[in-house]
Design a protein around this motif. Structure first.
Motif, PDB file in Angstrom:
ATOM      1  N   GLY A 187       0.812  -1.210   0.000  1.00  0.00           N
ATOM      2  CA  GLY A 187       0.000   0.000   0.000  1.00  0.00           C
ATOM      3  C   GLY A 187       0.844   1.258   0.000  1.00  0.00           C
ATOM      4  N   ILE A 188       2.098   1.131  -0.469  1.00  0.00           N
ATOM      5  CA  ILE A 188       3.011   2.283  -0.553  1.00  0.00           C
ATOM      6  C   ILE A 188       2.832   2.940  -1.926  1.00  0.00           C
ATOM      7  CG2 ILE A 188       5.457   2.959  -0.634  1.00  0.00           C
ATOM      8  CD1 ILE A 188       5.044   1.914   2.098  1.00  0.00           C
ATOM      9  N   LEU A 189       2.763   4.277  -1.932  1.00  0.00           N
ATOM     10  CA  LEU A 189       2.656   5.025  -3.197  1.00  0.00           C
ATOM     11  C   LEU A 189       3.673   6.169  -3.262  1.00  0.00           C
ATOM     12  CD1 LEU A 189      -1.242   5.164  -3.471  1.00  0.00           C
ATOM     13  CD2 LEU A 189       0.284   4.014  -5.092  1.00  0.00           C
ATOM     14  N   ASP A 190       4.017   6.741  -2.096  1.00  0.00           N
ATOM     15  CA  ASP A 190       4.917   7.894  -2.063  1.00  0.00           C
ATOM     16  C   ASP A 190       6.362   7.419  -1.961  1.00  0.00           C
ATOM     17  OD1 ASP A 190       6.528  10.100  -0.835  1.00  0.00           O
ATOM     18  OD2 ASP A 190       4.608  11.155  -0.905  1.00  0.00           O
ATOM     19  N   ALA A 191       7.238   8.037  -2.756  1.00  0.00           N
ATOM     20  CA  ALA A 191       8.651   7.637  -2.766  1.00  0.00           C
ATOM     21  C   ALA A 191       9.282   7.815  -1.384  1.00  0.00           C
ATOM     22  CB  ALA A 191       9.417   8.453  -3.803  1.00  0.00           C
ATOM     23  N   ARG A 192       8.838   8.839  -0.621  1.00  0.00           N
ATOM     24  CA  ARG A 192       9.436   9.049   0.710  1.00  0.00           C
ATOM     25  C   ARG A 192       9.062   7.903   1.653  1.00  0.00           C
ATOM     26  NH1 ARG A 192       6.968  14.953   0.923  1.00  0.00           N
ATOM     27  NH2 ARG A 192       5.337  13.646   0.007  1.00  0.00           N
ATOM     28  N   ASP A 193       7.824   7.428   1.543  1.00  0.00           N
ATOM     29  CA  ASP A 193       7.428   6.270   2.358  1.00  0.00           C
ATOM     30  C   ASP A 193       8.216   5.032   1.932  1.00  0.00           C
ATOM     31  OD1 ASP A 193       5.624   7.761   3.803  1.00  0.00           O
ATOM     32  OD2 ASP A 193       3.906   7.231   2.551  1.00  0.00           O
ATOM     33  N   ALA A 194       8.450   4.914   0.637  1.00  0.00           N
ATOM     34  CA  ALA A 194       9.225   3.769   0.146  1.00  0.00           C
ATOM     35  C   ALA A 194      10.643   3.817   0.717  1.00  0.00           C
ATOM     36  CB  ALA A 194       9.254   3.780  -1.384  1.00  0.00           C
ATOM     37  N   ALA A 195      11.237   5.016   0.723  1.00  0.00           N
ATOM     38  CA  ALA A 195      12.591   5.163   1.272  1.00  0.00           C
ATOM     39  C   ALA A 195      12.601   4.816   2.755  1.00  0.00           C
ATOM     40  CB  ALA A 195      13.093   6.590   1.044  1.00  0.00           C
ATOM     41  N   LEU A 196      11.575   5.278   3.481  1.00  0.00           N
ATOM     42  CA  LEU A 196      11.492   4.961   4.912  1.00  0.00           C
ATOM     43  C   LEU A 196      11.365   3.456   5.126  1.00  0.00           C
ATOM     44  CD1 LEU A 196       9.088   7.664   6.411  1.00  0.00           C
ATOM     45  CD2 LEU A 196      11.379   7.075   7.240  1.00  0.00           C
ATOM     46  N   ALA A 197      10.545   2.826   4.306  1.00  0.00           N
ATOM     47  CA  ALA A 197      10.354   1.373   4.432  1.00  0.00           C
ATOM     48  C   ALA A 197      11.691   0.665   4.263  1.00  0.00           C
ATOM     49  CB  ALA A 197       9.342   0.880   3.402  1.00  0.00           C
ATOM     50  N   ALA A 198      12.459   1.110   3.276  1.00  0.00           N
ATOM     51  CA  ALA A 198      13.779   0.493   3.053  1.00  0.00           C
ATOM     52  C   ALA A 198      14.687   0.757   4.245  1.00  0.00           C
ATOM     53  CB  ALA A 198      14.380   1.026   1.756  1.00  0.00           C
ATOM     54  N   GLU A 199      14.637   1.983   4.789  1.00  0.00           N
ATOM     55  CA  GLU A 199      15.470   2.293   5.959  1.00  0.00           C
ATOM     56  C   GLU A 199      15.079   1.441   7.163  1.00  0.00           C
ATOM     57  OE1 GLU A 199      15.279   6.570   6.627  1.00  0.00           O
ATOM     58  OE2 GLU A 199      15.851   6.824   4.509  1.00  0.00           O
ATOM     59  N   PHE A 200      13.788   1.188   7.306  1.00  0.00           N
ATOM     60  CA  PHE A 200      13.315   0.346   8.411  1.00  0.00           C
ATOM     61  C   PHE A 200      13.666  -1.121   8.193  1.00  0.00           C
ATOM     62  CE2 PHE A 200      11.141   3.978   9.975  1.00  0.00           C
ATOM     63  CZ  PHE A 200      10.797   3.706  11.294  1.00  0.00           C
ATOM     64  N   GLY A 201      14.204  -1.430   7.028  1.00  0.00           N
ATOM     65  CA  GLY A 201      14.674  -2.793   6.783  1.00  0.00           C
ATOM     66  C   GLY A 201      13.580  -3.778   6.415  1.00  0.00           C
ATOM     67  N   VAL A 202      12.447  -3.282   5.889  1.00  0.00           N
ATOM     68  CA  VAL A 202      11.422  -4.252   5.476  1.00  0.00           C
ATOM     69  C   VAL A 202      11.968  -5.084   4.322  1.00  0.00           C
ATOM     70  CG1 VAL A 202       9.538  -2.729   6.236  1.00  0.00           C
ATOM     71  CG2 VAL A 202      10.171  -2.811   3.808  1.00  0.00           C
ATOM     72  N   ASP A 203      11.383  -6.254   4.149  1.00  0.00           N
ATOM     73  CA  ASP A 203      11.944  -7.203   3.187  1.00  0.00           C
ATOM     74  C   ASP A 203      11.434  -6.982   1.774  1.00  0.00           C
ATOM     75  OD1 ASP A 203      13.557  -9.142   4.956  1.00  0.00           O
ATOM     76  OD2 ASP A 203      11.710  -8.751   6.046  1.00  0.00           O
ATOM     77  N   ALA A 204      10.321  -6.277   1.630  1.00  0.00           N
ATOM     78  CA  ALA A 204       9.796  -5.927   0.299  1.00  0.00           C
ATOM     79  C   ALA A 204       8.669  -4.921   0.498  1.00  0.00           C
ATOM     80  CB  ALA A 204       9.261  -7.157  -0.426  1.00  0.00           C
ATOM     81  N   ILE A 205       8.334  -4.222  -0.568  1.00  0.00           N
ATOM     82  CA  ILE A 205       7.134  -3.379  -0.521  1.00  0.00           C
ATOM     83  C   ILE A 205       6.257  -3.716  -1.727  1.00  0.00           C
ATOM     84  CG2 ILE A 205       8.267  -1.498   0.734  1.00  0.00           C
ATOM     85  CD1 ILE A 205       8.367   0.086  -1.793  1.00  0.00           C
ATOM     86  N   VAL A 206       4.981  -3.437  -1.565  1.00  0.00           N
ATOM     87  CA  VAL A 206       4.049  -3.577  -2.684  1.00  0.00           C
ATOM     88  C   VAL A 206       3.486  -2.193  -2.977  1.00  0.00           C
ATOM     89  CG1 VAL A 206       1.996  -4.708  -3.610  1.00  0.00           C
ATOM     90  CG2 VAL A 206       3.399  -5.896  -1.903  1.00  0.00           C
ATOM     91  N   VAL A 207       3.807  -1.681  -4.157  1.00  0.00           N
ATOM     92  CA  VAL A 207       3.199  -0.422  -4.596  1.00  0.00           C
ATOM     93  C   VAL A 207       1.746  -0.747  -4.944  1.00  0.00           C
ATOM     94  CG1 VAL A 207       3.265   1.410  -6.334  1.00  0.00           C
ATOM     95  CG2 VAL A 207       5.400   0.397  -5.498  1.00  0.00           C
ATOM     96  N   SER A 208       0.840  -0.171  -4.179  1.00  0.00           N
ATOM     97  CA  SER A 208      -0.571  -0.551  -4.334  1.00  0.00           C
ATOM     98  C   SER A 208      -1.466   0.617  -3.973  1.00  0.00           C
ATOM     99  CB  SER A 208      -0.889  -1.734  -3.416  1.00  0.00           C
ATOM    100  OG  SER A 208      -2.274  -2.028  -3.428  1.00  0.00           O
ATOM    101  N   ASN A 209      -2.554   0.802  -4.719  1.00  0.00           N
ATOM    102  CA  ASN A 209      -3.624   1.691  -4.248  1.00  0.00           C
ATOM    103  C   ASN A 209      -4.878   0.859  -3.958  1.00  0.00           C
ATOM    104  OD1 ASN A 209      -4.861   1.355  -6.819  1.00  0.00           O
ATOM    105  ND2 ASN A 209      -3.794   3.154  -7.634  1.00  0.00           N
ATOM    106  N   HIS A 210      -4.630  -0.411  -3.622  1.00  0.00           N
ATOM    107  CA  HIS A 210      -5.716  -1.301  -3.209  1.00  0.00           C
ATOM    108  C   HIS A 210      -6.738  -1.469  -4.345  1.00  0.00           C
ATOM    109  CE1 HIS A 210      -6.829  -2.926   0.898  1.00  0.00           C
ATOM    110  NE2 HIS A 210      -7.929  -3.252   0.246  1.00  0.00           N
ATOM    111  N   GLY A 211      -6.219  -1.432  -5.570  1.00  0.00           N
ATOM    112  CA  GLY A 211      -7.120  -1.576  -6.713  1.00  0.00           C
ATOM    113  C   GLY A 211      -8.132  -0.446  -6.805  1.00  0.00           C
ATOM    114  N   GLY A 212      -7.742   0.760  -6.367  1.00  0.00           N
ATOM    115  CA  GLY A 212      -8.660   1.908  -6.441  1.00  0.00           C
ATOM    116  C   GLY A 212      -9.816   1.808  -5.461  1.00  0.00           C
ATOM    117  N   ARG A 213      -9.670   0.966  -4.433  1.00  0.00           N
ATOM    118  CA  ARG A 213     -10.785   0.743  -3.504  1.00  0.00           C
ATOM    119  C   ARG A 213     -10.686   1.581  -2.245  1.00  0.00           C
ATOM    120  NH1 ARG A 213     -13.274  -4.188  -4.591  1.00  0.00           N
ATOM    121  NH2 ARG A 213     -13.638  -4.884  -2.455  1.00  0.00           N
TER     122      ARG A 213
END
Ligand SMILES: Cc1cc2nc3c(=O)[nH]c(=O)nc-3n(C[C@H](O)[C@H](O)[C@H](O)COP(=O)(O)O)c2cc1C
Ligand SMILES: CC(C)CC(=O)C(=O)O
Length: 381
Positions: A245-271
Motif C-alpha cells: 500500500g506504498i505510493l509515495d517515494a518518501r514512504d518507500a525510502a522509509l520502508a527500506a530504511e526500516f529494513g522491510v523485506d519488500a514493498i508492494v506499490v498498491s492503491n488497493h485496486g482503487g478501492r
C-alpha cells in the motif's frame, strides 16, 4: 451465486465459450454473480477515478521490441520473496472469497499450487489458513492492523505454524474507502463467511442502511498505525515483512530504511483513496527511492500478460493479481486456472514479441508513454 452449496463440482458454472482475455472472464463473472456481489468485487472508492487510471496508465505504456534474440523458448520463471515462481505473479490478499464460490480460498490456493505461484491469504480469509496450507501452495499471510492487537499476534502465530513464507502488512486501510456502490446497495455479507468476533461484528453491522461491511471494517481497523509499529512487527516474527500500500517515494525510502523485506506499490485496486495516482505511475519514483534495497512488487489494475511485462520492464519485481482471480473464481479452481493460463499465454506472447527470452531481459526493454508520442522520460527508460 452458489454460496450455500456444499461444494459439488456440478454447482460450478463453466464459461459460455473459451475466454481469451481477463475481460472475457470478467464479463462471464458479471453474469454469474449477484449484482451487489459483482459491485463489491469490481467497484472502487468515490467516483472510481483511481480505479480507471490504473487501467489507462498501464495501457499508455508501449514496450519497444528488441529483435534477433532467440526467443524460441521463453521462460517466465523467477523468484518472489526468495521462493521460485513459475510466473512473476502472486495472488493478492482478498477477503471473504467464499462469497464468490463455495470453495473460495481453497480453490484459489489449489490453482496457485498447480500454477506454481504464491497465494496471499487475507487477514479476513473465509477459509482457515491451516486448510490452505494443506494444499501445498506457497502462502504469504496478509495482516491488517486490528485494534485488537491480540488478533494480530494470533494471525502471526498461525502464519508461522502454517508455513507461510512472508507476512504482508496492508498499510492503506486506516478506514474503508467510500465505496459508493456498496453504500447504495446496502451491501451486507451473507452469514457464514466470517468466524468468531468478526461474525458477530458483521451481524451487528448488518441491520442499517449503507454498507455494513464498511461499518464493521471501520470498527476493527486501528488508524493509529505508524512506523513504530513496523519495528514492533519486525520483532514479533521470524518471517520476512512486506508493506503493501506504498505510493509515495518518501514512504518507500522509509520502508527500506526500516529494513522491510519488500514493498508492494498498491492503491488497493482503487478501492481505498480515490484521488491516488495509478500504481504504474508511482512505480518509477518508488524504485528510485528504494535503490535496490528491497524488492518492489506492484498491484492494482493488472489485467493481461502484457500489463505484467510492462511492470517488469519498468523494474517491478513481480505483480500481485486481484480481481482477475476473483472473476475466474466464479468457475472454482478451474476458473482460477483459466485466468492464470490466459495471463501466462499473454505474457509469453508479449515476451516473445519483445525479444525477451527471460524476465531479466524484460528489465532492459525500453518503455515509452504513448500519449502524445513524447520521448520516454528518463525514469521510464
Ligand atoms: C474483493 C476484494 C477484497 C480485497 N480484500 C483485501 C484484503 O483483505 N486485504 C488486502 O490487503 N487487500 C485486499 N484487497 C485489495 C487487493 O489485495 C489488491 O490490492 C487489489 O485488488 C489489486 O487491484 P486489482 O484488483 O485491480 O488487481 C481486496 C480487493 C478486492 C477486489
Ligand atoms: C473487507 C475489506 C476490508 C477487504 C478489503 O480490503 C477490500 O474489500 O478491499
Amino acid at each position: 451465486m452458489t454460496t450455500t452449496d456444499t461444494g459439488t463440482p456440478a454447482a460450478t458454472p463453466s464459461p459460455p465459450q473459451t475466454p481469451l482475455t481477463v475481460d472475457d472472464i470478467a464479463q462471464w463473472a458479471a453474469t454469474e454473480l449477484e449484482p451487489e456481489v459483482w459491485d463489491f468485487v469490481c467497484g472502487g472508492a468515490g467516483d472510481e477515478s483511481t480505479l480507471q487510471l490504473n487501467r489507462t496508465d498501464l495501457a499508455n505504456i508501449r514496450l519497444v521490441p528488441r529483435v534477433l534474440r532467440d526467443v524460441a523458448h521463453p521462460s517466465t520463471h523467477t523468484t518472489l520473496l526468495g521462493t521460485p515462481a513459475a510466473m512473476p505473479v502472486a495472488v493478492a490478499p482478498m477477503a471473504y472469497q467464499r462469497l464468490i464460490h463455495p470453495h473460495g480460498e481453497l480453490a484459489v490456493a489449489r490453482a496457485c499450487k498447480r500454477a506454481g505461484i504464491p497465494f496471499t491469504v487475507s487477514a479476513l480469509t473465509s477459509t482457515p489458513i491451516d486448510q490452505l496450507a494443506a494444499t501445498g501452495a506457497t502462502l504469504w499471510a496478509q495482516l491488517y492492523w486490528f485494534t485488537d492487537r491480540a488478533r494480530v499476534g494470533e494471525l502471526l502465530t498461525q502464519a508461522e505454524q502454517a508455513g507461510c513464507r512472508a507476512v504482508v502488512l496492508s498499510v492503506d486501510m486506516p478506514r474503508m474507502g467510500r465505496r459508493l456502490r456498496d453504500i447504495r446497495n446496502d451491501f451486507t455479507l451473507p452469514a457464514g463467511l466470517a468466524s468468531g468476533a468478526d461474525a458477530a461484528g458483521l451481524a451487528a453491522a448488518g441491520t442499517r442502511p449503507g454498507s455494513s461491511i464498511a461499518r464493521h471494517t471501520d470498527t476493527i481497523m486501528d488508524a493509529q498505525l505508524n512506523w513504530d509499529d513496523i519495528e514492533w512487527l519486525s520483532r514479533q516474527t521470524v518471517l520476512p515483512v512486506v508493506l503493501k500500500g506504498i505510493l509515495d517515494a518518501r514512504d518507500a525510502a522509509l520502508a527500506a530504511e526500516f529494513g522491510v523485506d519488500a514493498i508492494v506499490v498498491s492503491n488497493h485496486g482503487g478501492r481505498q483513496f480515490d484521488g491516488a495516482p495509478s500504481t504504474i505511475g508511482a512505480l518509477p519514483a518508488v524504485l528510485d527511492a528504494v535503490a535496490d534495497r528491497c524488492p518492489v512488487l506492484i498491484d492494482s489494475g493488472f489485467r493481461s500478460g502484457l500489463d505484467i511485462l510492462r511492470a517488469m520492464a519498468l523494474g517491478a519485481g513481480g505483480v500481485l493479481l486481484g480481481r482477475p482471480i476473483l472473476y475466474g473464481l466464479v468457475g472454482g479452481e478451474r476458473g482460477v486456472e483459466l485466468t492464470l493460463s490466459v495471463l501466462r499465454e499473454e505474457l509469453l506472447d508479449a515476451m516473445t514479441h519483445t525479444g525477451c527470452a527471460d524476465l531479466r531481459a524484460a528489465a532492459d526493454l525500453a518503455s515509452v508513454i504513448s500519449e502524445g508520442l513524447l520521448p520516454a522520460p528518463a525514469a521510464l527508460t
